[in-house]
Design a protein around this motif. Structure first.
Motif, mmCIF file in Angstrom:
data_model
loop_
_atom_site.group_PDB
_atom_site.id
_atom_site.type_symbol
_atom_site.label_atom_id
_atom_site.label_comp_id
_atom_site.label_asym_id
_atom_site.label_seq_id
_atom_site.Cartn_x
_atom_site.Cartn_y
_atom_site.Cartn_z
ATOM 1 N N HIS A 195 24.707 -9.491 -21.218
ATOM 2 C CA HIS A 195 24.170 -10.665 -21.906
ATOM 3 C C HIS A 195 25.023 -11.041 -23.120
ATOM 4 O O HIS A 195 24.527 -11.705 -24.021
ATOM 5 N N ALA A 238 26.763 -13.031 -25.414
ATOM 6 C CA ALA A 238 26.536 -14.478 -25.414
ATOM 7 C C ALA A 238 27.833 -15.267 -25.251
ATOM 8 O O ALA A 238 27.916 -16.189 -24.436
ATOM 9 N N CYS A 278 27.611 -20.095 -29.103
ATOM 10 C CA CYS A 278 26.638 -19.192 -28.492
ATOM 11 C C CYS A 278 27.035 -17.764 -28.874
ATOM 12 O O CYS A 278 28.021 -17.234 -28.371
ATOM 13 N N HIS A 315 30.852 -16.892 -40.918
ATOM 14 C CA HIS A 315 32.153 -16.212 -40.913
ATOM 15 C C HIS A 315 33.302 -17.018 -41.495
ATOM 16 O O HIS A 315 34.298 -16.440 -41.924
ATOM 17 N N GLN A 367 35.709 -19.457 -43.864
ATOM 18 C CA GLN A 367 35.967 -19.600 -45.292
ATOM 19 C C GLN A 367 35.771 -21.069 -45.699
ATOM 20 O O GLN A 367 35.879 -21.975 -44.881
ATOM 21 N N GLU A 418 20.693 -19.937 -30.346
ATOM 22 C CA GLU A 418 20.452 -18.938 -31.399
ATOM 23 C C GLU A 418 19.089 -18.304 -31.247
ATOM 24 O O GLU A 418 18.176 -18.869 -30.658
ATOM 25 N N GLN A 419 19.003 -17.106 -31.821
ATOM 26 C CA GLN A 419 17.724 -16.413 -31.918
ATOM 27 C C GLN A 419 17.021 -16.808 -33.211
ATOM 28 O O GLN A 419 15.805 -16.774 -33.298
ATOM 29 N N ALA A 455 17.327 -18.339 -28.003
ATOM 30 C CA ALA A 455 17.802 -17.226 -27.176
ATOM 31 C C ALA A 455 16.957 -15.984 -27.426
ATOM 32 O O ALA A 455 16.445 -15.779 -28.533
ATOM 33 N N ASP A 496 20.455 -16.152 -22.584
ATOM 34 C CA ASP A 496 21.577 -17.080 -22.460
ATOM 35 C C ASP A 496 21.983 -17.233 -20.995
ATOM 36 O O ASP A 496 22.309 -18.332 -20.535
ATOM 37 N N GLN A 525 32.205 -6.224 -46.337
ATOM 38 C CA GLN A 525 31.110 -6.153 -45.361
ATOM 39 C C GLN A 525 29.864 -5.588 -46.042
ATOM 40 O O GLN A 525 29.957 -4.706 -46.892
ATOM 41 N N PRO A 556 29.392 -15.752 -50.231
ATOM 42 C CA PRO A 556 30.734 -15.839 -50.838
ATOM 43 C C PRO A 556 31.627 -16.879 -50.174
ATOM 44 O O PRO A 556 32.631 -17.289 -50.766
ATOM 45 N N THR A 574 35.481 -18.851 -50.930
ATOM 46 C CA THR A 574 36.747 -18.430 -50.323
ATOM 47 C C THR A 574 37.549 -19.638 -49.854
ATOM 48 O O THR A 574 36.996 -20.725 -49.652
ATOM 49 N N ALA A 618 40.131 -14.356 -46.461
ATOM 50 C CA ALA A 618 38.945 -14.347 -47.323
ATOM 51 C C ALA A 618 39.125 -13.521 -48.594
ATOM 52 O O ALA A 618 38.555 -13.841 -49.643
HETATM 53 N N1 LIG Z 1 34.282 -13.994 -46.965
HETATM 54 C C1 LIG Z 1 34.410 -13.271 -45.855
HETATM 55 N N2 LIG Z 1 34.071 -13.807 -44.672
HETATM 56 C C2 LIG Z 1 34.159 -13.064 -43.555
HETATM 57 C C3 LIG Z 1 34.644 -11.734 -43.594
HETATM 58 C C4 LIG Z 1 35.032 -11.205 -44.856
HETATM 59 O O1 LIG Z 1 35.492 -10.053 -44.968
HETATM 60 N N3 LIG Z 1 34.880 -11.993 -45.959
HETATM 61 N N4 LIG Z 1 34.726 -11.001 -42.437
HETATM 62 C C5 LIG Z 1 34.882 -11.729 -41.181
HETATM 63 C C6 LIG Z 1 34.663 -10.866 -40.028
HETATM 64 S S1 LIG Z 1 35.630 -9.451 -39.967
HETATM 65 C C7 LIG Z 1 33.812 -11.165 -39.023
HETATM 66 S S2 LIG Z 1 33.805 -10.180 -37.623
HETATM 67 C C8 LIG Z 1 32.955 -12.368 -39.064
HETATM 68 C C9 LIG Z 1 31.566 -12.167 -38.429
HETATM 69 O O2 LIG Z 1 31.042 -13.412 -38.090
HETATM 70 P P1 LIG Z 1 29.973 -13.559 -36.906
HETATM 71 O O3 LIG Z 1 30.253 -12.589 -35.812
HETATM 72 O O4 LIG Z 1 29.906 -15.002 -36.552
HETATM 73 O O5 LIG Z 1 28.642 -13.117 -37.674
HETATM 74 P P2 LIG Z 1 27.242 -12.651 -37.084
HETATM 75 O O6 LIG Z 1 26.258 -12.776 -38.194
HETATM 76 O O7 LIG Z 1 27.353 -11.325 -36.443
HETATM 77 O O8 LIG Z 1 26.927 -13.792 -36.021
HETATM 78 C C10 LIG Z 1 26.490 -13.554 -34.737
HETATM 79 C C11 LIG Z 1 25.367 -14.546 -34.429
HETATM 80 O O9 LIG Z 1 25.015 -14.404 -33.061
HETATM 81 C C12 LIG Z 1 23.606 -14.420 -32.932
HETATM 82 N N5 LIG Z 1 23.281 -13.657 -31.722
HETATM 83 C C13 LIG Z 1 23.165 -12.322 -31.562
HETATM 84 N N6 LIG Z 1 22.869 -12.015 -30.292
HETATM 85 C C14 LIG Z 1 22.793 -13.184 -29.623
HETATM 86 C C15 LIG Z 1 22.508 -13.514 -28.281
HETATM 87 O O10 LIG Z 1 22.247 -12.661 -27.439
HETATM 88 N N7 LIG Z 1 22.544 -14.843 -27.949
HETATM 89 C C16 LIG Z 1 22.822 -15.807 -28.856
HETATM 90 N N8 LIG Z 1 22.841 -17.064 -28.429
HETATM 91 N N9 LIG Z 1 23.065 -15.519 -30.143
HETATM 92 C C17 LIG Z 1 23.056 -14.228 -30.521
HETATM 93 C C18 LIG Z 1 23.089 -13.771 -34.186
HETATM 94 O O11 LIG Z 1 21.755 -14.170 -34.454
HETATM 95 C C19 LIG Z 1 24.098 -14.256 -35.232
HETATM 96 O O12 LIG Z 1 23.661 -15.423 -35.876
HETATM 97 O O13 LIG Z 1 32.807 -12.788 -40.426
HETATM 98 C C20 LIG Z 1 34.054 -13.008 -41.060
HETATM 99 N N10 LIG Z 1 33.815 -13.618 -42.354
#
Ligand SMILES: Nc1nc2c(c(=O)[nH]1)N[C@H]1C(S)=C(S)[C@@H](COP(=O)(O)OP(=O)(O)OC[C@H]3O[C@@H](n4cnc5c(=O)[nH]c(N)nc54)[C@H](O)[C@@H]3O)O[C@H]1N2
Ligand SMILES: Nc1nc2c(c(=O)[nH]1)N[C@H]1C(S)=C(S)[C@@H](COP(=O)(O)OP(=O)(O)OC[C@H]3O[C@@H](n4cnc5c(=O)[nH]c(N)nc54)[C@H](O)[C@@H]3O)O[C@H]1N2
Ligand SMILES: [Mo]
Length: 775
Positions: free
Chosen positions: A122, A124, A420, A427, A429, A448-449, A464, A498, A630, A723, A727, A741
């Motif tokens: 699953h 997404a 999705c 994520h 900037q 989204e959930q 979702a 999904d 993180q 933040p 950025t 970032a």
């Molecule tokens: N300033 C700054 N920004 C950063 C970073 C940083 O160090 N500094 N780090 C970066 C890094 S390394 C990363 S990996 C990114 C992470 O960024 P993302 O991976 O986009 O962040 P998540 O919050 O994990 O978003 C996943 C979303 O998917 C949804 N979701 C979960 N399961 C399912 C599902 O089964 N179906 C659907 N449809 N949705 C689902 C969740 O509710 C969540 O909203 O952020 C980045 N952003």
């Protein structure tokens, strides 16, 4: 009598037993035997049951009612109207078909970066890609936010990206043979809670203890004490200056005649070019410890002593992923590789380098090579993609030209965005720029959930299920476990999987068979498991039959008997084990990269000042370097509404850690609400005054849901401590186009007055249809 069920389950934060009482998820208990379970497990039910879940399919009022541009400028601020599933699916299928017909598949952006959830069927984003590929393709995205610069530059240097994503030299070998570990970015235990796809047990912290017991000297070079495990030494450093320190260490080895010429001659190319740079032949600046001290604040004597120790003892250099999520991030990786090669322990047990030990839970965890279940994505016929962090650029510059990895590229003209399993309003900037970019496409669809900021910026939001509401298999390419994720509860509200949503769309678009292959959920799980089992049988790893696996809750593959040492083959016989680089060797100078002609990423590692750092002119106005690391209490934006995360907030805002001297100068006391700001934006956070962060640096974790005071106006004050309103949307270089970032300057002041209430966890206003309201 209430009915109580216990089912095995897993998440990116670990495997657990879900406790279900009368059909409701009431508790999650970490798997017995997990030595360091994450507290995120226990908070999971709080998120699953939260009222911020998306309950029904919803359409943005302006989009539904039509009119000029369907009110695109109201994205993020509009009301939503609940619609029945069939109608929502008709709308989405209609838009996919219309955009494809009128503009081609490439006009649909389905890159949809994001971590989704642990289950591999699953998953997404994979489901979305499979669906879009079955219908003729889309514009994709490549790399990831975690280590995009590494993904791009490492193939040129090492011919592989294993050094950053694994397998890297394993921790059992380090514990047995290493004497000195120098860790740029430290070894953040916070981050060990997470593994992509889930993990059977959390062993990262256990290995840190074993290394301590083995008496290994661990030096953590980092602005923050949070990155320093017990027993390790802490050396502070001005953020984003590590490359200068590494180059100066390399300069010491060269100057003292200690560079390992035999290893350099046999296993690398380009050392002479690096030496010339270190001596200052080109720029007249020898890269000495004194030179690096002036840049980094690390004492010259420390740099000199550590360089000599790296040579004298079996040593290992680790660079956390954070260092390359910064301006010129490629250079820190390349400099670390050059330093480790000059020290000469690469390919020896306990020696060499890795990029990202402790950046994720299982980096370096001993593991036999094995296959895990994964779903096929099909082929994207458009061949179009962007580097992941160019999302705003793409939407703001249709047809615009840019460079990437030595190639000339153009941005597609995106009409439809389909997300999705990811959260760009987490994520990416410079969120204020993203808000503007998100007003460009004609249609935005999000599954989204939860009502995240991304869902709020969509036109059509489809609810979702969470993993607890479906059956799946968890697995990570770094873990030794395959995890059964049993369905624990019925879908909440009207949520659908999904997979079922895409099946419904595929039916409407006449591609159902290609998408579903006639399989239902459990048929898919059996098939994916069987594929992995067959691949592993060929490697001599026996999997139990599916039913035994499903009943027992997991497959555990034993640790290998001997440690893995990266580049042992190369060291032993470079001719017999060439790397996938032009020379077959480690390229300390790369002709290919040099030929790209990028001033921010020349042919060998160099120190180039970041655009934003404490040495920049801008530091006059914004004198604090922001680290947006993180979060300890959640995974990115996931679990932010749950009690573990909200309980750690200060008056509802994300904590920002500031040194006592910096706080005193600004009249900031512990627990006060402060405004963190720069030219790109401003956010409210709760002050934590602590000497655990060095002067001049502040820490504000990622993940507090973006929550602007006035969502209709880009640039509005964020109330919650995100933040990414601060950025910069600036690539590391035009070679990698990676996110940066960690190169951000800010100022902080006490927030006067009553802070506006945080509303991120309040669902958006849902209004009835106008004709319904009238009738
Ligand atoms: N300033 C700054 N920004 C950063 C970073 C940083 O160090 N500094 N780090 C970066 C890094 S390394 C990363 S990996 C990114 C992470 O960024 P993302 O991976 O986009 O962040 P998540 O919050 O994990 O978003 C996943 C979303 O998917 C949804 N979701 C979960 N399961 C399912 C599902 O089964 N179906 C659907 N449809 N949705 C689902 C969740 O509710 C969540 O909203 O952020 C980045 N952003
Ligand atoms: N609890 C938790 N763990 C996670 C995640 C999560 O959301 N929550 N996300 C996971 C993901 S997707 C990823 S990609 C990894 C990311 O793993 P990393 O990239 O390693 O993580 P960060 O937290 O960004 O940074 C780690 C530390 O690097 C230090 N640092 C930052 N900039 C510099 C610098 O210029 N020089 C030096 N010397 N140090 C610096 C900071 O003090 C910070 O604490 O974490 C994973 N682990
Ligand atoms: Mo990441």
């Amino acid at each position: 009598m209430s009915d109580i069920r216990r089912v095995p389950h897993a998440a990116h934060w670990g495997s657990f037993t879900a406790i279900v009482r009368d059909g409701r998820l009431v508790e999650a208990i970490p798997r017995e035997g997990d030595p360091y379970p994450s507290p995120m497990v226990a908070t999971t039910p709080d998120a699953v049951n939260h009222r911020i879940r998306v309950a029904r399919p919803a359409v943005r009022r302006g989009w539904l009612e039509g009119g000029t541009d369907r009110g695109r400028d109201r994205r993020g601020a509009d009301d939503f109207v609940a619609v029945p599933w069939d109608e929502a699916l008709d709308m989405v299928a209609g838009e996919v078909a219309r955009v494809r017909r009128d503009h081609g598949g490439e006009a649909i952006f389905g890159g949809s970066y994001g971590w989704s959830s642990a289950g591999r069927f699953h998953h997404a984003k994979s489901q979305l890609h499979r669906f879009l590929n079955a219908g003729g393709g889309f514009t994709d995205q490549v790399q990831n936010y975690s280590y995009a610069a590494a993904i791009t530059i490492l193939p040129h240097i090492l011919g592989t990206i294993e050094a950053v994503q694994g397998p890297v030299s394993s921790l059992d070998g380090l514990a047995a043979h290493c004497r000195l570990m120098v860790c740029f970015g430290g070894l953040p235990r916070i981050n060990l809670q997470i593994e992509a796809g889930g993990n059977g047990v959390h062993t990262g912290a256990l290995w840190l203890e074993r290394m301590r017991e083995a008496g290994i000297r661990i030096v953590c070079i980092t602005p923050s004490k949070a990155d320093v495990p017990p027993g390790a030494e802490w050396q502070t450093i001005r953020p984003n200056t590590d490359t200068a320190v590494m180059l100066a260490m390399a300069g010491v080895l060269l100057d003292q005649g200690l560079a390992d010429q035999d290893f350099l001659n046999r296993c690398t190319v380009g050392a002479e070019r690096v030496f010339a740079y270190l001596r200052g032949d080109e720029d007249g600046t020898p890269k000495t410890p004194e030179w690096a001290e002036a840049i980094s604040g690390v004492p010259a004597a420390t740099i000199r002593a550590l360089a000599l120790a790296l040579k004298a003892e079996r040593s290992f250099v680790n660079v956390s992923w954070s260092l390359q999520r910064a301006d010129r991030g490629e250079q820190a990786l390349w400099a670390a590789i050059a330093l480790a090669c000059m020290a000469g322990h690469v390919g020896l047990p306990g020696g060499g380098f890795a990029l990202g030990l402790a950046s994720l839970g299982n980096m370096g965890a001993p593991r036999q090579p094995m296959a895990s279940p994964r779903i096929g994505l099909g082929r994207n016929q458009t061949g179009r993609y962007i580097p992941v962090a160019r999302i705003s650029d793409m939407m703001l510059n249709p047809g615009g030209a840019y460079r990437y990895n030595g190639q000339d590229m153009t941005y597609p003209d995106i009409r439809m965005v389909y997300w999705c399993g990811g959260n760009p309003f987490h994520h990416h900037q410079d969120l204020n720029r993203l808000v503007t970019a998100f007003r460009r496409p004609e249609t935005v669809v999000v599954h989204e959930q939860f009502w995240t900021a991304t869902a709020r910026h969509a036109d059509i939001v489809l609810p979702a299920t969470t993993t607890l509401e479906r059956n799946d298999i968890g697995a990570s390419g770094r873990d030794r476990f395959i995890l059964a994720m049993h369905k624990a509860i019925e879908p909440l509200g009207e949520a659908r999987n999904d997979y079922d949503i895409f099946s419904g769309l595929a039916r409407r678009l006449g591609i159902e068979d290609a998408f579903t292959e006639g399989r239902d959920e459990m048929t898919w799980l059996r098939a994916l498991y069987a594929e992995a089992a067959t691949a592993n049988a060929a490697r001599g790893i026996d999997f139990p039959d599916f039913d035994s696996f499903w009943q027992s809750g997991m497959v555990e593959v034993p640790e290998p008997e001997t440690p893995y040492t990266m580049f042992a083959d190369l060291r032993a016989d470079p001719a017999a084990h060439p790397l996938h680089t032009p020379s077959g060797l480690i390229e300390l100078h790369s002709e290919r990269v040099a030929s790209f002609g990028d001033a921010h990423c020349p042919g060998h590692p160099v120190w180039i000042a970041p655009d934003e750092w404490l040495g920049a002119d801008l530091a006059g106005r914004y004198p604090l370097h922001l680290i947006s690391h993180q979060p300890a209490t959640r995974l990115h934006g996931q679990l932010d509404p749950a009690g573990l995360s909200t309980g750690a907030k200060i008056q509802g805002r994300e904590p920002v850690v500031i040194h006592p001297d910096d706080a005193a100068r600004r009249g900031i006391g512990d627990g006060m609400i402060v405004r963190v700001f720069n030219d790109r934006g401003a956010t409210l956070a709760g002050a934590v005054v602590s000497a655990d962060v060095m002067p001049g640096v502040v820490r504000l974790a990622t993940g507090a849901w973006y929550d602007p005071v006035d969502p209709s106006t880009p640039g509005s004050l964020d109330k919650h401590g995100n933040p990414n309103v601060l950025t910069a949307d600036r690539p590391t270089s035009a070679v990698s186009q990676a996110p940066s970032a960690h190169s951000t300057l800010v100022e902080i002041e006490v927030f006067d007055g009553t802070p506006p209430a945080v509303t991120a966890f309040e669902p958006p206003v849902m209004t009835p249809r106008r004709q319904e309201a009238a009738s």
